[in-house]
Scaffold this active site. Structure first.
Site, PDB file in Angstrom:
ATOM      1  N   LYS A  72      -6.452   6.982  -6.298  1.00 56.25           N
ATOM      2  CA  LYS A  72      -6.424   8.453  -6.242  1.00 56.25           C
ATOM      3  C   LYS A  72      -5.624   8.948  -5.033  1.00 56.25           C
ATOM      4  O   LYS A  72      -4.935   9.951  -5.110  1.00 56.25           O
ATOM      5  CB  LYS A  72      -7.850   9.003  -6.203  1.00 56.25           C
ATOM      6  CG  LYS A  72      -8.563   8.834  -7.545  1.00 56.25           C
ATOM      7  CD  LYS A  72      -9.823   9.673  -7.622  1.00 56.25           C
ATOM      8  CE  LYS A  72     -10.585   9.359  -8.895  1.00 56.25           C
ATOM      9  NZ  LYS A  72     -11.878  10.060  -8.954  1.00 56.25           N
TER      10      LYS A  72
ATOM     11  N   ASP B 256       0.851  -1.196   0.000  1.00 53.94           N
ATOM     12  CA  ASP B 256       0.000   0.000   0.000  1.00 53.94           C
ATOM     13  C   ASP B 256       0.884   1.242   0.000  1.00 53.94           C
ATOM     14  O   ASP B 256       2.036   1.193   0.431  1.00 53.94           O
ATOM     15  CB  ASP B 256      -0.845   0.058   1.283  1.00 53.94           C
ATOM     16  CG  ASP B 256      -1.894  -1.039   1.353  1.00 53.94           C
ATOM     17  OD1 ASP B 256      -2.085  -1.756   0.350  1.00 53.94           O
ATOM     18  OD2 ASP B 256      -2.514  -1.173   2.419  1.00 53.94           O
TER      19      ASP B 256
ATOM     20  N   ARG C 231      -0.559  -0.660  -8.777  1.00 52.78           N
ATOM     21  CA  ARG C 231      -1.990  -0.410  -8.551  1.00 52.78           C
ATOM     22  C   ARG C 231      -2.148   1.100  -8.397  1.00 52.78           C
ATOM     23  O   ARG C 231      -1.608   1.687  -7.455  1.00 52.78           O
ATOM     24  CB  ARG C 231      -2.414  -1.125  -7.264  1.00 52.78           C
ATOM     25  CG  ARG C 231      -3.876  -0.908  -6.904  1.00 52.78           C
ATOM     26  CD  ARG C 231      -4.236  -1.687  -5.646  1.00 52.78           C
ATOM     27  NE  ARG C 231      -3.775  -1.009  -4.453  1.00 52.78           N
ATOM     28  CZ  ARG C 231      -3.398  -1.632  -3.332  1.00 52.78           C
ATOM     29  NH1 ARG C 231      -3.389  -2.937  -3.246  1.00 52.78           N
ATOM     30  NH2 ARG C 231      -3.010  -0.943  -2.277  1.00 52.78           N
TER      31      ARG C 231
ATOM     32  N   LYS D  76     -10.499  17.833  -7.058  1.00 49.92           N
ATOM     33  CA  LYS D  76     -10.844  16.534  -7.644  1.00 49.92           C
ATOM     34  C   LYS D  76     -10.583  16.512  -9.158  1.00 49.92           C
ATOM     35  O   LYS D  76     -10.077  15.531  -9.693  1.00 49.92           O
ATOM     36  CB  LYS D  76     -12.322  16.205  -7.351  1.00 49.92           C
ATOM     37  CG  LYS D  76     -12.776  14.908  -8.023  1.00 49.92           C
ATOM     38  CD  LYS D  76     -14.191  14.519  -7.651  1.00 49.92           C
ATOM     39  CE  LYS D  76     -14.819  13.564  -8.650  1.00 49.92           C
ATOM     40  NZ  LYS D  76     -14.129  12.310  -8.904  1.00 49.92           N
TER      41      LYS D  76
END
Ligand code: FDA
Length: 307
Positions: free
Chosen positions: A182, A129, A179, A196
Site C-alpha cells: 500500500k 524496496d 511486490r 484508505k
C-alpha cells in the site's frame, strides 16, 4: 493526526538518537523483529521454513552519506547471499536503493545493485524496496536498467501512489517481478491517495492487472504484500476467476503481523514469504510500523510498565 506525528518522528534525527536507548522501546520493537543480528533473522527464517513459509531478510538503514558506506552495505548483502546458500534456506533479500548510494547518484546505486543481482542465485530474486516519492523515478530507472540485463531482480510498487498503475504498465515489457504494497511514507494528496478506501480500491485494481499479466505470461512473480485480509481474499477471488493456480502468485507479510493468517495461508498451499528486518538502525522503520496502526503505540506504552 497520530499517524502524521509518527511519520514526522520517523524522520527526526534527535528522536532517532534518543528513543532507541530506552529499554521499553527496545522491548516493544521485538514484536516486529526477532533481533538486531543477521543470525537472529536467519534463525527465525529457519523456523518459518519448518512451518511451511519462506522469508526475505532486510538490513535496516536508509540514506547513507558516503560511497564507502554503500560498499559496506553491498559487501554485507553479498555475505548474506553466501550465508543463506550455506544454510540451505529459501530466503531472499530486499533493500533500499538509498542504502546502495542513490543519494550520491543514480549510477552509484545502479552499479552496486547490478553487482548484487549478479551474485544472487539463479532461482532467487533481489528485491528493491520503494521509498518516498522523491525517489520513485530514480528507483524505476535503476530497476529498468538492471532488469534489462538480469532477470533476478524484483521491484516494490506502492498502491497509494496515483501513478502506480501507469508505472506497472510501463514495466510490463520487462516481464517484471513486482511486490505490491500500500505504501508507508508521508505523501501529499496530489501524489498519493489520502483515503484508505481509495488506496484499497487502487490496490485491488493493480492486483487484478498483475494477475492478468501473469496469466498472459507478461510478468515474473506477482507478490501481494499486505496484511489486509480483504486484499488477501480479493486476490484469491480474482485468481480463481482467472483460473490462476496458487503457485502462480505469492503473498508477503511482515514478521510479527497477522501471524495466524500467515500460518493459515501456508497451510492452505499458498506461497507466503515473511519479511524479516534486522540491524541497529530500526528507529525510522519502527515509527512507520507504528504509523500503520497507531493502536500499536499502546503496546509501546504498556512496555513502559511491564518488564
Ligand atoms: P493496512 O494498513 O490497511 O492494514 C490492514 C490490517 O493489517 C490492519 O487493520 C491490521 O490488522 C494489520 N496491520 C497492518 N499494519 C500493521 C502494523 N504495523 N501493526 C499491526 N497490525 C498491522 N512500504 C513501502 O512504502 N515500501 C516498501 O518497500 C515496502 N515493503 C513492504 C514489504 C512487505 C512484504 C510488506 C508486507 C509491506 C511493505 N511495506 C512497504 C509496507 C506497506 O506499504 C504498508 O505500510 C503495510 O504493509 C501496511 O499496509 P497493509 O497492506 O497491511 O494494510
Amino acid at each position: 493526526m497520530l499517524r502524521n506525528v509518527l511519520l514526522w518522528s520517523s524522520t527526526n534525527p534527535f528522536l532517532a538518537r534518543r528513543l532507541p536507548r530506552y529499554n521499553f522501546v527496545k522491548r516493544a520493537v521485538r514484536r516486529f523483529m526477532p533481533g538486531e543480528t543477521l543470525d537472529q533473522a536467519l534463525t527465525e527464517a529457519q523456523q518459518l521454513e519448518h512451518a511451511g513459509m519462506s522469508s526475505t531478510v532486510t538490513l535496516l538503514g536508509e540514506n547513507i552519506e558516503a560511497l564507502a558506506e554503500a560498499d559496506a552495505v553491498l559487501e554485507h548483502y553479498i555475505g548474506v547471499l553466501d550465508t543463506v546458500k550455506a544454510r540451505g534456506l529459501n530466503t531472499e533479500i530486499s533493500l533500499k536503493l538509498t542504502q546502495l548510494g542513490l543519494d550520491l547518484g543514480v549510477d552509484a546505486a545502479r552499479d552496486r545493485l547490478g553487482r548484487l543481482v549478479r551474485a544472487c542465485d539463479p532461482g532467487s530474486v533481489v528485491w528493491v524496496d520503494m521509498e518516498g516519492s522523491d525517489y520513485t523515478d530514480m528507483t524505476l530507472d535503476v530497476y529498468r536498467s538492471v532488469r534489462d540485463e538480469h532477470p533476478n531482480v524484483g521491484l516494490c510498487l506502492q498502491a497509494y501512489m496515483r501513478r502506480t498503475m501507469d508505472d506497472l504498465e510501463s514495466l510490463l515489457p520487462l516481464q517484471p517481478s513486482i511486490r505490491l504494497v500500500k505504501g508507508a511514507y508521508k505523501e501529499p494528496p496530489d501524489v498519493a491517495f489520502p483515503k484508505k478506501s481509495e488506496v484499497d480500491q487502487n490496490y485491488i485494481r493493480i492486483t487484478g492487472a498483475m494477475l492478468r499479466a501473469r496469466k498472459k505470461g507478461k510478468m515474473g512473480r506477482p507478490v501481494i504484500g499486505t496484511h489486509d485480509l480483504r486484499m488477501v481474499a480479493e486476490t484469491n477471488r480474482l485468481a480463481h476467476e482467472l483460473d490462476l493456480g496458487r503457485n502462480m502468485y505469492e503473498f508477503a507479510m511482515l514478521y510479527g503481523i497477522q501471524r495466524a493468517e500467515q500460518e493459515r495461508l501456508a497451510r492452505n498451499g499458498y506461497t507466503l514469504r515473511v519479511l524479516i528486518s534486522y540491524g541497529e538502525a530500526w528507529f525510522p522503520w519502527y515509527m512507520r510500523r507504528l504509523a500503520e496502526r497507531p493502536a500499536n503505540v499502546w503496546f509501546v506504552v504498556r512496555q513502559m510498565f511491564h518488564g
